[in-house]
Enzyme design. Structure first.
Site, PDB file in Angstrom:
ATOM      1  CD  GLU A   1      -2.787  -0.046  -0.440  1.00  0.00           C
ATOM      2  OE1 GLU A   1      -3.127  -0.918  -1.249  1.00  0.00           O
ATOM      3  OE2 GLU A   1      -2.803   1.155  -0.723  1.00  0.00           O
TER       4      GLU A   1
HETATM    5  C1  LIG Z   1       2.001  -9.363  -0.105  1.00  0.00           C
HETATM    6  C2  LIG Z   1       1.771  -8.195  -1.020  1.00  0.00           C
HETATM    7  C3  LIG Z   1       0.485  -7.876  -1.390  1.00  0.00           C
HETATM    8  C4  LIG Z   1       0.269  -6.846  -2.315  1.00  0.00           C
HETATM    9  N1  LIG Z   1      -1.002  -6.595  -2.760  1.00  0.00           N
HETATM   10  C5  LIG Z   1      -1.174  -5.738  -3.789  1.00  0.00           C
HETATM   11  C6  LIG Z   1      -2.455  -5.586  -4.412  1.00  0.00           C
HETATM   12  O1  LIG Z   1      -3.438  -6.200  -3.992  1.00  0.00           O
HETATM   13  N2  LIG Z   1      -2.567  -4.746  -5.481  1.00  0.00           N
HETATM   14  C7  LIG Z   1      -1.509  -4.054  -5.957  1.00  0.00           C
HETATM   15  O2  LIG Z   1      -1.685  -3.335  -6.922  1.00  0.00           O
HETATM   16  N3  LIG Z   1      -0.290  -4.152  -5.381  1.00  0.00           N
HETATM   17  C8  LIG Z   1      -0.098  -4.983  -4.318  1.00  0.00           C
HETATM   18  N4  LIG Z   1       1.140  -5.111  -3.738  1.00  0.00           N
HETATM   19  C9  LIG Z   1       2.251  -4.332  -4.281  1.00  0.00           C
HETATM   20  C10 LIG Z   1       2.803  -3.322  -3.303  1.00  0.00           C
HETATM   21  O3  LIG Z   1       1.966  -2.221  -3.169  1.00  0.00           O
HETATM   22  C11 LIG Z   1       4.221  -3.004  -3.777  1.00  0.00           C
HETATM   23  O4  LIG Z   1       5.023  -4.113  -3.436  1.00  0.00           O
HETATM   24  C12 LIG Z   1       4.781  -1.743  -3.187  1.00  0.00           C
HETATM   25  O5  LIG Z   1       4.077  -0.629  -3.640  1.00  0.00           O
HETATM   26  C13 LIG Z   1       6.266  -1.578  -3.504  1.00  0.00           C
HETATM   27  O6  LIG Z   1       6.543  -1.803  -4.856  1.00  0.00           O
HETATM   28  P1  LIG Z   1       7.722  -2.800  -5.272  1.00  0.00           P
HETATM   29  O7  LIG Z   1       7.495  -4.073  -4.553  1.00  0.00           O
HETATM   30  O8  LIG Z   1       7.787  -2.846  -6.730  1.00  0.00           O
HETATM   31  O9  LIG Z   1       9.028  -2.168  -4.669  1.00  0.00           O
HETATM   32  P2  LIG Z   1       9.908  -1.001  -5.317  1.00  0.00           P
HETATM   33  O10 LIG Z   1       9.013   0.046  -5.866  1.00  0.00           O
HETATM   34  O11 LIG Z   1      10.904  -1.611  -6.224  1.00  0.00           O
HETATM   35  O12 LIG Z   1      10.639  -0.408  -4.054  1.00  0.00           O
HETATM   36  C14 LIG Z   1      11.761  -1.053  -3.432  1.00  0.00           C
HETATM   37  C15 LIG Z   1      12.340  -0.125  -2.366  1.00  0.00           C
HETATM   38  O13 LIG Z   1      12.772   1.101  -2.970  1.00  0.00           O
HETATM   39  C16 LIG Z   1      12.121   2.200  -2.378  1.00  0.00           C
HETATM   40  N5  LIG Z   1      11.788   3.183  -3.402  1.00  0.00           N
HETATM   41  C17 LIG Z   1      11.199   2.960  -4.603  1.00  0.00           C
HETATM   42  N6  LIG Z   1      11.032   4.109  -5.259  1.00  0.00           N
HETATM   43  C18 LIG Z   1      11.509   5.094  -4.469  1.00  0.00           C
HETATM   44  C19 LIG Z   1      11.607   6.506  -4.581  1.00  0.00           C
HETATM   45  N7  LIG Z   1      11.148   7.157  -5.643  1.00  0.00           N
HETATM   46  N8  LIG Z   1      12.183   7.179  -3.568  1.00  0.00           N
HETATM   47  C20 LIG Z   1      12.619   6.560  -2.480  1.00  0.00           C
HETATM   48  N9  LIG Z   1      12.559   5.232  -2.309  1.00  0.00           N
HETATM   49  C21 LIG Z   1      12.005   4.500  -3.294  1.00  0.00           C
HETATM   50  C22 LIG Z   1      10.862   1.649  -1.732  1.00  0.00           C
HETATM   51  O14 LIG Z   1      10.415   2.436  -0.646  1.00  0.00           O
HETATM   52  C23 LIG Z   1      11.326   0.264  -1.295  1.00  0.00           C
HETATM   53  O15 LIG Z   1      11.953   0.347  -0.063  1.00  0.00           O
HETATM   54  C24 LIG Z   1       1.364  -6.098  -2.792  1.00  0.00           C
HETATM   55  C25 LIG Z   1       2.654  -6.406  -2.367  1.00  0.00           C
HETATM   56  C26 LIG Z   1       2.869  -7.443  -1.495  1.00  0.00           C
HETATM   57  C27 LIG Z   1       4.286  -7.770  -1.094  1.00  0.00           C
END
Ligand SMILES: Cc1cc2nc3c(=O)[nH]c(=O)nc-3n(C[C@H](O)[C@H](O)[C@H](O)COP(=O)(O)OP(=O)(O)OC[C@H]3O[C@@H](n4cnc5c(N)ncnc54)[C@H](O)[C@@H]3O)c2cc1C
Length: 605
Positions: A442
């Site tokens: 989220e």
């Molecule tokens: C169990 C689970 C359930 C989920 N359910 C849903 C769902 O129902 N629907 C849905 O759409 N999504 C869902 N998600 C997705 C979730 O919202 C994302 O995992 C989350 O938004 C982070 O994206 P990412 O995993 O690609 O990480 P990334 O975006 O790759 O981020 C990795 C790290 O880098 C940091 N980071 C990234 N960009 C920046 C920036 N610009 N500045 C500073 N730091 C940054 C982040 O804070 C994080 O620490 C789910 C995820 C999980 C693990």
């Protein structure tokens, strides 16, 4: 040992004495309800959660969703618990009556929902996703979309999902690449891959309604080009009944550390056949509409963290009262009886941190819920606008700071049990694993911090921050009249005047002078500062209400007086722990030199 759920004495105290939530029933939209009927809902929730959700908490952890012949198989306990949830009328408890809901204030509906989250988060997630998908359609859908998709979700026949993330677009939703090609009948054909989608493939209910972000062919890059679509798992026939499969293909299941009962999927759409979707809210409006669901889900996610903290606290408190180990440091006689763990200072430290996280978290959850009620239903436009602004400001703080503090609470819950906490004989390690998700999904907590420092602190020409500061000032002024709370009230004033306001100004100045990259390198510290301040504020509110209630109540019983005094002591402990954290965070913000910003990739080794 069974783990009890949400403490009902404290819940009643928060609703009645801290929030005066009964006044919500004077607002015309909530006039069909009263305190007695709302409490009947909360008590039924506690019973259904205990009887139908709690028993399978461990079972769902041991039996994660699996694929058999291309179908997702879930333990049957999920569907039966959701049926009990639906049959008891919880599916639509917060939806407006004109949409077919019960129209309960969100404050009370969320107090009820916390019971389910504390009992079994994996099952509660399905309910939360459907309720917020229905809410999104209530706000942004056409009448036909409401009839076809919202109503069946509110009846518990269809499930809902939020399908935003993609492999290359997690935090950065502006990079969504799923495309939507207009079809001659006004619908769209979607094509792309969605990642991490919770609750998106199973055989429960009659249909699954994916609320999916995609980019209409030719739309501009970035968030402005994103639109929102209703993509059903099964298309509806002319009579609105689910019929043929809509080519939403399961590409795989994600195997998670926790919350394993909530199936998590990779989806391919438009592969091997058309996936048809209906647009919601117009081209380019996707993210704006989706924020209805995301803001609710952010509060729901942090409520989940609070529910875990609460459950962990009850279990570790019970254990610490029973297990005897060691003696006080000044005990001279080695033959004397060992004392219960709860008597050791370090164990009390860990218990008190948990109590603060759980009960402070509940109070903040319901405070935000009350703001949501006022935003929707307050009598005047200025009241609705101010409630909306303060809610916007506090949402990332609640999501990020509280989810970290509540994860820390589960860490401490395990620690209180020593070796036993590390085993599967107790559910604490599961609560910890389940809770570890909340700082990630989220919008990660890093993204929440950027939202707070970069957007919320300056939104509406600083009016949101002003409203926040005014709340702190009002609480401090009221509490200062009580000599026991005077020192805490003084501290809160100092946090606001000497730390929060100058730090917000420093970030604004840095943005103007050096640009957002330099300024937002302070975002984490700003979240720490505002989070610690918010926690002090909500605890001073509780301490003040606890003492005020002691004076007005004719003669509180001994246990009642102890509970109230316990809130005051916890408030003092919160200030003792959080004021130094706020001071340190403000210093970090003020530093001119932040080495982590300057270090080059190559230097990281
Ligand atoms: C169990 C689970 C359930 C989920 N359910 C849903 C769902 O129902 N629907 C849905 O759409 N999504 C869902 N998600 C997705 C979730 O919202 C994302 O995992 C989350 O938004 C982070 O994206 P990412 O995993 O690609 O990480 P990334 O975006 O790759 O981020 C990795 C790290 O880098 C940091 N980071 C990234 N960009 C920046 C920036 N610009 N500045 C500073 N730091 C940054 C982040 O804070 C994080 O620490 C789910 C995820 C999980 C693990």
């Amino acid at each position: 040992m069974t783990h009890s759920l949400i403490d009902s004495w404290h819940l009643a105290f928060v609703l009645d004495e801290v929030l005066g939530a009964e006044t919500l029933f004077r607002l015309p939209v909530f006039a069909d309800h009263d305190r007695a009927s709302a409490w009947a809902v909360i008590e039924t929730a506690a019973r259904v959660a205990r009887d139908e959700f709690l028993p399978s908490y461990r079972l769902l952890d041991d039996n994660e969703p699996r694929l058999e012949n291309g179908r997702v198989v879930l333990p049957a306990e999920i569907e039966s618990a959701l049926a009990a949830f639906r049959d008891a009328g919880f599916t639509a408890m917060a939806a407006r009556s004109e949409d077919g809901g019960l129209g309960l204030p969100r404050t009370f509906a969320n107090a009820a929902f916390l019971q389910f989250q504390a009992a079994n988060i994996s099952i509660a997630n399905y309910a939360m996703l459907s309720a917020s998908a229905a809410e999104l359609l209530a706000r942004h859908g056409t009448e036909a979309q409401k009839a076809s998709y919202m109503a069946p979700m509110l009846e518990g026949r269809f499930h809902g999902t939020m399908a935003l993330s993609e492999p290359q677009a997690g935090s950065s939703l502006g990079d969504v690449t799923t495309t939507a090609r207009p079809r001659p009948d006004g619908t769209y054909a979607l094509r792309g891959t969605k990642m991490w989608i919770s609750g998106a493939e199973h055989e429960m209910g009659q249909n699954i309604v994916h609320l999916m972000l995609a980019r209409i062919e030719g739309a501009p890059p970035g968030v402005k080009g994103i639109s929102l679509f209703i993509v059903p798992r099964k298309r509806l026939d002319a009579d609105g009944r689910p019929s043929i499969w809509n080519n939403v293909a399961l590409a795989g299941l994600n195997h998670k550390m926790g919350q394993r009962g909530t199936v998590n999927t990779v989806l391919n759409v438009g592969e091997g056949g058309e996936t048809i979707g209906e647009i919601v809210g117009g081209p380019g409006q996707g993210l704006a509409c989706m924020f209805t669901m995301m803001n609710e889900a952010r509060i729901g996610v942090a409520m989940g963290a609070v529910a875990h903290a609460s459950a962990g606290y009850r279990i570790s408190l019970e254990y610490a009262r029973e297990r005897r180990q060691g003696r006080h440091p000044d005990a001279r006689n080695p033959a004397s009886a060992q004392v219960p763990l709860v008597q050791h200072a370090d164990v009390r430290r860990m218990l008190l941190q948990q109590k603060a996280a759980a009960e402070g978290g509940i109070t903040l959850a319901l405070y935000l819920s009350r703001l949501a009620d006022l935003k929707a239903a307050a009598r005047t436009e200025p009241e609705r606008r101010d409630a909306a602004l303060l809610l916007d400001f506090l949402t990332p703080v609640f999501k990020a700071w509280i989810s970290e503090e509540c994860l820390g609470a589960n860490y401490n819950a395990m620690q209180v049990l020593g070796g036993a906490g590390y085993t599967r004989d107790f559910p604490l390690e599961q609560h910890y694993r389940d809770n570890r998700l909340n700082p990630i999904h989220e919008g990660t907590n890093g993204i929440q911090a950027i939202d707070l420092a970069g957007r919320k602190a300056t939104m509406a020409d600083g009016r949101a921050l002003e409203l926040y500061c005014a709340r702190l000032a009002a609480t401090a002024a009221a509490a200062a009249r009580n000599s026991d709370l005077h020192p805490l009230a003084d501290q809160l004033v100092r946090l606001r005047t000497d730390l929060v306001v100058p730090s917000a100004r420093k970030i604004a100045d840095l943005t103007a002078a050096a640009g957002p990259r330099v300024a937002l390198s302070r975002a984490h510290a700003f979240m720490e500062l505002v989070g610690a301040t918010t926690f002090c504020w909500i605890w001073l509110e509780q301490a003040h209400a606890a003492l005020a209630g002691m004076r007005t109540s004719s003669e509180p019983s001994e246990p009642e007086a102890q509970r109230r005094q316990g809130l005051v002591v916890t408030a003092r402990d919160v200030f003792a722990r959080c004021v130094p954290r706020a001071d340190a965070a403000a210093k970090t913000i003020a530093f001119d030199d932040l080495p982590f910003l300057e270090i080059a990739d190559e230097m990281l080794g």
